[in-house]
Design an enzyme around this catalytic site. Structure first.
Site, mmCIF file in Angstrom:
data_model
loop_
_atom_site.group_PDB
_atom_site.id
_atom_site.type_symbol
_atom_site.label_atom_id
_atom_site.label_comp_id
_atom_site.label_asym_id
_atom_site.label_seq_id
_atom_site.Cartn_x
_atom_site.Cartn_y
_atom_site.Cartn_z
ATOM 1 N N GLU A 179 0.789 -1.147 -0.121
ATOM 2 C CA GLU A 179 -0.035 -0.075 0.013
ATOM 3 C C GLU A 179 0.891 1.360 0.060
ATOM 4 O O GLU A 179 1.924 1.397 0.526
ATOM 5 C CB GLU A 179 -1.005 -0.092 1.252
ATOM 6 N N ASP A 181 -4.251 5.900 5.670
ATOM 7 C CA ASP A 181 -5.104 7.062 6.260
ATOM 8 C C ASP A 181 -6.146 6.913 7.093
ATOM 9 O O ASP A 181 -5.537 6.328 8.361
ATOM 10 C CB ASP A 181 -5.466 8.048 4.999
ATOM 11 N N LYS A 194 -0.128 7.576 8.097
ATOM 12 C CA LYS A 194 -0.327 8.691 8.890
ATOM 13 C C LYS A 194 -0.549 8.740 10.191
ATOM 14 O O LYS A 194 -1.288 7.751 10.653
ATOM 15 C CB LYS A 194 -1.373 9.544 8.008
ATOM 16 N N ASP A 239 -0.630 10.983 -5.513
ATOM 17 C CA ASP A 239 -1.301 12.154 -6.372
ATOM 18 C C ASP A 239 -2.319 12.949 -5.629
ATOM 19 O O ASP A 239 -2.644 12.593 -4.498
ATOM 20 C CB ASP A 239 -2.032 11.610 -7.378
HETATM 21 P P1 IMP Z 1 -7.764 5.516 3.472
HETATM 22 O O1 IMP Z 1 -8.927 4.790 3.151
HETATM 23 O O2 IMP Z 1 -8.543 6.751 4.347
HETATM 24 O O3 IMP Z 1 -6.759 4.756 4.390
HETATM 25 O O4 IMP Z 1 -6.997 6.154 2.106
HETATM 26 C C1 IMP Z 1 -6.123 5.366 1.657
HETATM 27 C C2 IMP Z 1 -6.069 5.832 -0.052
HETATM 28 O O5 IMP Z 1 -6.314 7.092 -0.057
HETATM 29 C C3 IMP Z 1 -4.448 5.750 -0.180
HETATM 30 O O6 IMP Z 1 -4.072 4.543 -0.733
HETATM 31 C C4 IMP Z 1 -4.177 7.077 -1.158
HETATM 32 O O7 IMP Z 1 -4.419 6.367 -2.424
HETATM 33 C C5 IMP Z 1 -5.195 7.870 -0.756
HETATM 34 N N1 IMP Z 1 -4.455 8.948 0.254
HETATM 35 C C6 IMP Z 1 -4.908 8.949 1.859
HETATM 36 N N2 IMP Z 1 -4.015 9.805 2.094
HETATM 37 C C7 IMP Z 1 -3.486 10.350 1.141
HETATM 38 C C8 IMP Z 1 -2.328 11.728 1.019
HETATM 39 O O8 IMP Z 1 -2.118 12.410 1.957
HETATM 40 N N3 IMP Z 1 -1.983 11.856 -0.413
HETATM 41 C C9 IMP Z 1 -2.533 11.437 -1.392
HETATM 42 N N4 IMP Z 1 -3.389 10.238 -1.306
HETATM 43 C C10 IMP Z 1 -3.768 9.780 -0.354
HETATM 44 MG MG MG Z 2 -3.665 3.952 -2.927
#
Ligand code: IMP
Ligand code: MG
Length: 180
Positions: free
Chosen positions: A101, A105, A133, A161
Site C-alpha cells: 500500500e 490514512d 499517517k 497524487d
Molecule cells: P484510507 O482509506 O483513508 O486509508 O485512504 C487510503 C488511500 O487514500 C491511499 O491508498 C491513497 O490512495 C489515498 N490517500 C490517503 N491519504 C493521502 C495523501 O495524503 N495523499 C495522497 N493520497 C492519499
Molecule cells: Mg492508494
C-alpha cells in the site's frame, strides 16, 4: 523542489534505502516458503511505484498482481466508499500474499481490501505500507511492514497524487494547502 510542495518529507535516497530494508525483511521473513514465493498485490494507482521498487528489493520468487479500488474522488478526503474497479488477474488461494500500500490514512480502503482478500483463502496475508499517517481515527490494521510514519497532512509524490498529479515526483512531500 516543485513549486507546489511546501516541504520534502522523504528524499529519493531515503525512500530507496527504506524500501531496500523492507525488501530484505520480507526476504528473511519468508525464507521458509522461498520455494512457493510470494504474491505482491498493489492497489492501483498510487502503490504501483512502491511495489515496483519493493519487488526488486525482494530476493524470492515474486509474482505481481494489481487491483483497482476507489475510495477517493479527485479530492483530498476519504469518502469511506470502496468499489472494486479491477480485480486480481490470478487466484491467490493457498498463496503467500503481501499487500503493498502507498499510504494508510483512515485505513478504510485497506480494511475492506483485507477482508475481501482473506475470503479467498490465501496461505498468509500481510501488509507492507510505505507510509502510515499519524491520525487519531485510523482503523485498527496490523501492518507487518511500515516504511515511514508521516504527519496528518496531504502528501504527494512517489506514486501519491492530488487529482492525478505529482505521482512522478521522485521524493515524498507535503502539498501546499493553497493547491487543494
Ligand atoms: P484510507 O482509506 O483513508 O486509508 O485512504 C487510503 C488511500 O487514500 C491511499 O491508498 C491513497 O490512495 C489515498 N490517500 C490517503 N491519504 C493521502 C495523501 O495524503 N495523499 C495522497 N493520497 C492519499
Ligand atoms: Mg492508494
Amino acid at each position: 523542489m516543485h513549486k507546489d510542495i511546501a516541504e520534502i518529507l522523504f528524499t529519493e535516497e531515503e525512500i530507496a534505502r527504506r524500501v531496500g530494508e523492507i525488501g530484505s525483511a520480507i526476504t528473511r521473513d519468508y525464507a521458509d516458503v522461498a520455494e512457493e514465493g510470494v504474491v505482491l498485490v498493489s492497489v492501483l494507482r498510487g502503490a504501483a511505484i512502491f511495489m515496483a521498487d519493493l519487488a526488486r528489493a525482494i530476493d524470492l520468487p515474486v509474482e505481481m498482481d494489481y487491483m483497482a479500488i476507489s475510495s477517493y474522488g479527485n479530492g483530498a478526503k476519504s469518502s469511506g466508499v470502496v468499489r472494486i474497479l479491477k480485480d486480481l488477474s490470478s487466484e491467490i488461494a493457498g498463496r503467500h500474499v503481501i499487500v503493498a500500500e502507498d499510504i494508510l490514512d483512515s485505513g478504510l480502503t485497506l480494511k475492506y481490501l483485507l477482508k475481501n482478500l482473506s475470503s479467498r483463502g490465501p496461505a498468509s496475508l500481510t501488509v507492507a505500507t510505505l507510509l502510515r499517517k499519524r491520525t487519531l481515527a485510523q482503523a485498527d490494521i496490523d501492518c507487518a511492514y511500515v516504511g515511514f510514519e508521516c504527519p496528518d497532512q496531504f502528501i504527494v509524490g512517489y506514486g501519491l497524487d492530488f487529482a492525478e498529479r505529482y505521482r512522478n515526483l521522485p521524493y515524498i512531500g507535503v502539498l501546499k494547502s493553497e493547491v487543494y
